[in-house]
Write a protein that holds these residues in place. Structure first.
Motif: not given
Length: 355
Positions: A54-55, A172-174, A282-283, A272-273
């Motif tokens: 998903n990631i 970071h996460l977008v 990333e995991s 994660t999607s």
């Protein structure tokens, strides 16, 4: 008289085994347990593979940050974690992408406290020259914070934030609008207090005043809409976002979702999607560890604040940081110390709502 040799010890006669029916039950029980273990492991493996697939990894940002690594600040407390959450408005703008929402999530080194710090999108800042996707570089300029994302993606937003604050961003996460809706739907919505009508014609949604559960586009309307609400400022929207983040965290903590793997996995599936993450997150395992760490922090030890700012006297609709209080807040975050008890908020000066 000759003695007779001692007779060797005779082996005990074999004891009768359990009845055939009992042996069959034991065999089937062991087989069932073995199959359960194998099936569970296989299911977990498939679920992990699904989450992993998903990631989306933000490789472009990783390359850009590596290219400018010499200009980035050092982490003063390595075990503390600073995660920059960026809400992308790509689905709304269509021809460009800006960070509609920016929140720093700070986890203390001992994982006993946390802080969520909102950065106004209209805050005037120095945006550095950033590496762009075509290999060129943007021009360094003084502009509002959310333009950095358009100039050089997440990496430029991160470097702009680091230049402003001196805080090293570890991860970071977008998240996109659609992704936000999916995550909120996955947890069954969030309860909020709507103080005045909030309408978003683009979504066909109008929230009426009152305490209510919001999901999907209703939740997005609550946290995103600013035009036609109160004074129309970004700061009043941030106040709703802070209320939403508090309610979201309280719900996840109260239900034990962040500490219960069976409840957390469905949330991770949606998250994660919805997310684009840096290589360090990333995991599924790394995200699980991050969310579990956050879930162990008591709600009363989570501070949700806005970077202190006031209206920019030279630019209508923009803001500038309050140097004294802003610097005190940023220093506490850099050094992983308790936040100041009182922070000026231009929308609620001295903690009192505007009248």
């Amino acid at each position: 008289m000759a003695r007779r040799k001692a007779e060797p010890d005779q082996p005990d006669a074999p004891r009768p085994g359990p009845p055939t029916r009992t042996r069959r039950i034991l065999f089937l029980t062991r087989l069932g347990l073995a199959l359960l273990v194998v099936t569970t492991a296989a299911a977990a493996s498939l679920l992990y593979a699904r989450l992993d697939g998903n990631i989306r990894t933000d490789e472009e940002a990783a390359r850009a940050l590596a290219a400018d690594h010499a200009s980035r600040p050092k982490a003063l407390v390595p075990k503390a974690q600073n995660i920059l959450l960026l809400g992308s408005d790509l689905e709304s703008v269509k021809d460009s992408e800006r960070s509609d929402t920016t929140i720093l999530l700070h986890l203390s080194a001992d994982r006993r406290s946390a802080a969520a710090v909102s950065v106004p999108r209209d805050l005037m800042v120095k945006i550095p020259s950033c590496l762009q996707s075509d290999g060129g570089r943007s021009r360094a300029q003084y502009s509002q914070f959310n333009w950095a994302f358009q100039f050089g993606g997440a990496a430029c937003a991160i470097r702009t934030f680091e230049n402003l604050t001196g805080i090293r961003v570890d991860h970071h996460l977008v998240v996109s609008f659609t992704g936000f809706e999916e995550v909120i739907d996955a947890i069954g919505g969030v309860e909020v207090d709507v103080t005045e009508p909030v309408s978003e014609p683009e979504y066909g949604v109008t929230l009426q005043p009152g305490h209510q559960l919001v999901k999907g586009k209703e939740a997005l309307t609550f946290v995103r809409t600013r035009v036609g609400v109160s004074d129309g400022s970004d700061l009043q929207r941030i106040e709703r976002q802070k209320q939403f983040v508090r309610s979201l965290y309280d719900k996840l903590s109260d239900t034990g979702t962040l500490r219960n793997p069976t409840r957390l996995w469905p949330l991770l599936d949606a998250a994660t999607s919805a997310l684009t993450a840096d290589p360090g997150l990333e995991s599924p395992g790394e995200l699980f560890e991050l969310m579990s760490s956050a879930g162990n922090i008591p709600s009363d030890q989570v501070k949700i604040v806005t970077l202190p700012c006031v209206e920019d006297p030279d630019r209508w609709g923009n803001y500038q940081m309050v140097k004294g209080q802003g610097q005190a807040l940023l220093r506490a975050l850099r050094e992983d110390k308790p936040l100041p008890d009182h922070l000026y908020n231009a929308y609620q000066p001295d903690g009192r709502p505007k009248v």
